[in-house]
Design an enzyme around this catalytic site. Sequence first.
Site, mmCIF file in Angstrom:
data_model
loop_
_atom_site.group_PDB
_atom_site.id
_atom_site.type_symbol
_atom_site.label_atom_id
_atom_site.label_comp_id
_atom_site.label_asym_id
_atom_site.label_seq_id
_atom_site.Cartn_x
_atom_site.Cartn_y
_atom_site.Cartn_z
ATOM 1 N NE ARG A 1 10.029 -4.522 5.463
ATOM 2 C CZ ARG A 1 8.869 -3.831 4.970
ATOM 3 N NH1 ARG A 1 9.086 -2.835 4.178
ATOM 4 N NH2 ARG A 1 7.716 -4.119 5.322
ATOM 5 C CG HIS B 1 1.998 -2.859 9.222
ATOM 6 N ND1 HIS B 1 1.073 -2.123 9.990
ATOM 7 C CD2 HIS B 1 2.499 -2.491 8.416
ATOM 8 C CE1 HIS B 1 1.179 -1.038 9.081
ATOM 9 N NE2 HIS B 1 2.198 -1.183 8.120
ATOM 10 C CG HIS C 1 3.877 -6.352 7.269
ATOM 11 N ND1 HIS C 1 2.744 -6.475 6.296
ATOM 12 C CD2 HIS C 1 4.627 -5.326 6.950
ATOM 13 C CE1 HIS C 1 2.809 -5.273 5.438
ATOM 14 N NE2 HIS C 1 4.157 -4.779 5.699
ATOM 15 N NE ARG D 1 6.188 -0.853 9.135
ATOM 16 C CZ ARG D 1 6.083 -1.198 8.057
ATOM 17 N NH1 ARG D 1 6.547 -2.339 7.628
ATOM 18 N NH2 ARG D 1 5.546 -0.404 7.135
ATOM 19 C CD GLN E 1 -2.913 -0.714 2.361
ATOM 20 O OE1 GLN E 1 -2.672 0.015 3.396
ATOM 21 N NE2 GLN E 1 -4.007 -1.622 2.568
ATOM 22 C CD GLU F 1 5.218 4.232 4.415
ATOM 23 O OE1 GLU F 1 6.134 3.403 4.480
ATOM 24 O OE2 GLU F 1 4.333 4.078 3.591
HETATM 25 P P1 FAD Z 1 5.883 -11.362 -3.658
HETATM 26 O O1 FAD Z 1 5.645 -10.291 -4.281
HETATM 27 O O2 FAD Z 1 5.310 -12.126 -2.232
HETATM 28 O O3 FAD Z 1 5.972 -12.819 -4.739
HETATM 29 C C1 FAD Z 1 6.298 -14.061 -4.241
HETATM 30 C C2 FAD Z 1 5.802 -14.753 -5.420
HETATM 31 O O4 FAD Z 1 6.374 -16.245 -5.354
HETATM 32 C C3 FAD Z 1 4.397 -15.124 -5.818
HETATM 33 O O5 FAD Z 1 4.349 -15.016 -7.329
HETATM 34 C C4 FAD Z 1 4.165 -16.606 -5.366
HETATM 35 O O6 FAD Z 1 3.291 -17.321 -6.117
HETATM 36 C C5 FAD Z 1 5.617 -17.211 -5.664
HETATM 37 N N1 FAD Z 1 5.748 -18.421 -5.124
HETATM 38 C C6 FAD Z 1 6.045 -18.647 -3.585
HETATM 39 N N2 FAD Z 1 6.126 -19.904 -3.583
HETATM 40 C C7 FAD Z 1 6.259 -20.658 -4.691
HETATM 41 C C8 FAD Z 1 6.539 -21.942 -4.860
HETATM 42 N N3 FAD Z 1 6.897 -22.882 -4.303
HETATM 43 N N4 FAD Z 1 6.342 -22.045 -6.513
HETATM 44 C C9 FAD Z 1 6.187 -21.167 -7.403
HETATM 45 N N5 FAD Z 1 6.010 -19.954 -7.030
HETATM 46 C C10 FAD Z 1 5.905 -19.561 -5.542
HETATM 47 N N6 FAD Z 1 6.660 -3.217 1.186
HETATM 48 C C11 FAD Z 1 6.917 -1.816 0.850
HETATM 49 O O7 FAD Z 1 8.252 -1.312 0.476
HETATM 50 N N7 FAD Z 1 6.099 -0.918 0.796
HETATM 51 C C12 FAD Z 1 4.986 -1.047 1.003
HETATM 52 O O8 FAD Z 1 4.082 -0.371 0.893
HETATM 53 C C13 FAD Z 1 4.564 -2.376 1.398
HETATM 54 N N8 FAD Z 1 3.361 -2.773 1.815
HETATM 55 C C14 FAD Z 1 2.809 -4.080 2.137
HETATM 56 C C15 FAD Z 1 1.591 -4.251 2.235
HETATM 57 C C16 FAD Z 1 1.069 -5.578 2.464
HETATM 58 C C17 FAD Z 1 -0.345 -5.811 2.880
HETATM 59 C C18 FAD Z 1 1.955 -6.448 2.550
HETATM 60 C C19 FAD Z 1 1.830 -8.014 2.777
HETATM 61 C C20 FAD Z 1 3.484 -6.171 2.284
HETATM 62 C C21 FAD Z 1 3.663 -4.891 2.077
HETATM 63 N N9 FAD Z 1 5.282 -4.525 1.704
HETATM 64 C C22 FAD Z 1 5.422 -3.492 1.542
HETATM 65 C C23 FAD Z 1 6.291 -5.735 1.712
HETATM 66 C C24 FAD Z 1 6.351 -6.096 0.305
HETATM 67 O O9 FAD Z 1 5.117 -5.956 -0.496
HETATM 68 C C25 FAD Z 1 6.923 -7.487 0.120
HETATM 69 O O10 FAD Z 1 8.156 -7.496 1.024
HETATM 70 C C26 FAD Z 1 7.297 -7.340 -1.550
HETATM 71 O O11 FAD Z 1 6.358 -7.279 -2.448
HETATM 72 C C27 FAD Z 1 7.873 -9.013 -1.783
HETATM 73 O O12 FAD Z 1 8.185 -8.954 -3.121
HETATM 74 P P2 FAD Z 1 8.558 -10.435 -3.678
HETATM 75 O O13 FAD Z 1 8.936 -10.188 -5.054
HETATM 76 O O14 FAD Z 1 10.024 -10.781 -2.850
HETATM 77 O O15 FAD Z 1 7.527 -11.397 -3.257
HETATM 78 C C1 SIN Z 2 2.521 0.325 4.853
HETATM 79 O O1 SIN Z 2 1.988 0.627 3.810
HETATM 80 O O2 SIN Z 2 2.272 0.391 6.037
HETATM 81 C C2 SIN Z 2 3.458 -0.876 4.634
HETATM 82 C C3 SIN Z 2 4.800 -0.517 4.276
HETATM 83 C C4 SIN Z 2 5.979 -1.590 4.402
HETATM 84 O O3 SIN Z 2 5.429 -2.640 4.799
HETATM 85 O O4 SIN Z 2 6.940 -1.203 4.047
#
Ligand code: FAD
Ligand code: SIN
Length: 521
Positions: free
Chosen positions: A384, A241, A349, A288, A46, A113
Amino acid sequence: MKHYCDFLIIGSGIAGLSYALKVAPHGRVIILTKSNLDETATHYAQGGIAAVMYDPDSYEKHIHDTIIAGAGLNNEKVVRFTIEESTERIKDLIEMGAMFDRNIEGDFDLAREGGHSEKRIFHHKDQTGAEIQRALTLQIREHPNITVLENYFAIEIITQHHLGVEITRRSPNITCYGAYVLNPNTGKVDTFISKLTLIATGGSGTVYGSTTNPVVATGDGVSIVYRAKGEVENMEFVQFHPTSLYSPGETPAFLITEAIRGAGAILKTIKGEEFMQKYDERASLAPRDIVARAIDSEMKLSGSDHVFLDARHLGKEKLLNHFPTIYAHCLSKGIDILRDMIPVVPAAHYQCGGIKIDEFGRNNIGNLYATGEVACSGLHGANRLASNSLLEAAVFSHRAAMHAIQAVHGVEQNINIPEWDSEGTVLNEEMVLITQTLRELNSIMSSYVGIVRSNLRLHRAFTRLNILYDETEELFKRSVVTKEICELRNMINVGYLIIRMAQDRKESRGLHYSLDYPPVK
Ligand code: FAD
Ligand code: SIN
């Protein structure tokens, strides 16, 4: 069935997709994702992505804030280059089509933030992750060198172990040749043979009973690499969170972005009194770990199930323009944030630890990279800083891609890989064994390995988890592989790593707070 490629990518969030777009001009790419392409934590982000752009902000200020939040456990070299590369990576995302909000002067509308000393959060309303995911997905779908396989579940990476060589944690030169993957169309395990493999599987929040993470966050990548004898570290640092919407039974827990506190929303007790000043001079905008512990403490003092976040004074225009998703979601639960305080509670989170990587995203297992939430780069240390996660994924996927483009020329594809061995397995018809074990795991982790820990709680957790571990390994050996049994096994493995690393840390630091080792003032 065997599949061949140059670059195998497991995961379709920001880490996997941004890497894919950079390596794709240099070879054949396969992206595997266990759900739909856009069912990722990235999609739900978000608040936004932190980066330095305008005065009076500076790289030094962002570096300082990151190290303060990380309680000094960060790798300073990694912090420095990550933040110094932040501006370029934001420009990449914009070039890839992501749109960030601007003010009436045409400058980026940067938000603030918790733990940030300046406004530096690039955002797209309160839907930043969805916007990044949209832009990257569009490019991925059109790229001729990229094949996307949705609902394919990676079970194991392939190493010398599968060629009959004994591998231990001390073995030198462990090498990854690809992965064994459950094919949803046949129910069989396919063999993916690649020159280089990227693990980008995201986090593990679903190990806990209440989490903001989507259901895909089952810690598969950490568990797969740990079983293959790859190095994993810092798993004790689980970020809660402070403000998920208190809405019993809602899964995942709906996030109330920290950016709303950055805009001036205030935490209040169940009686409507401000309390954060008692815990930190930065009040509602403290990092946090401090805010989550303060809320936990206030809930214990009052015996209530939540505290409140008061955003009413921000006004209709600000709330509807910047936070339309939160406004609409709360309204759907009968809470009008223009008039009502929002009931909030901490929820699991973010996984700060993970697969240990170097500055190019490499693990000790050869030909294997890991980036994004699954990895531990040294950026976050013990906690983080908000919005540094999307940034870390963008920076490390770029670095890994630049390295992989060079490295791929020197790698011979190993084609003598045996098919998956399913001998001795029978059909598993007892889903109840899996769902009940998962409930028990969630309960153990939430009760004993949450925001506040102690030696006794961790010991209890470990003893109980061991029973689940033995039962599940036994079940796994007998079962034809399914996504459900593999995920359960991975979650138990992650629970084990969190507990063991928490037991090894004889201090309170950042997100790991133990009653037996009070923080040094
Ligand atoms: P993800 O985006 O989680 O992608 C993981 C992928 O791996 C998915 O496609 C999944 O299907 C796949 N996968 C997993 N296991 C397997 C498997 N065994 N086989 C095949 N595929 C698999 N961070 C910020 O910096 N700013 C924010 O504002 C923020 N807001 C957030 C809000 C929410 C609600 C959440 C949950 C997190 C937030 N975060 C934020 C954290 C951030 O979104 C994540 O840390 C980041 O998006 C992770 O990206 P990623 O590409 O590493 O993994
Ligand atoms: C949030 O929007 O509060 C999430 C941001 C983050 O996880 O970095």
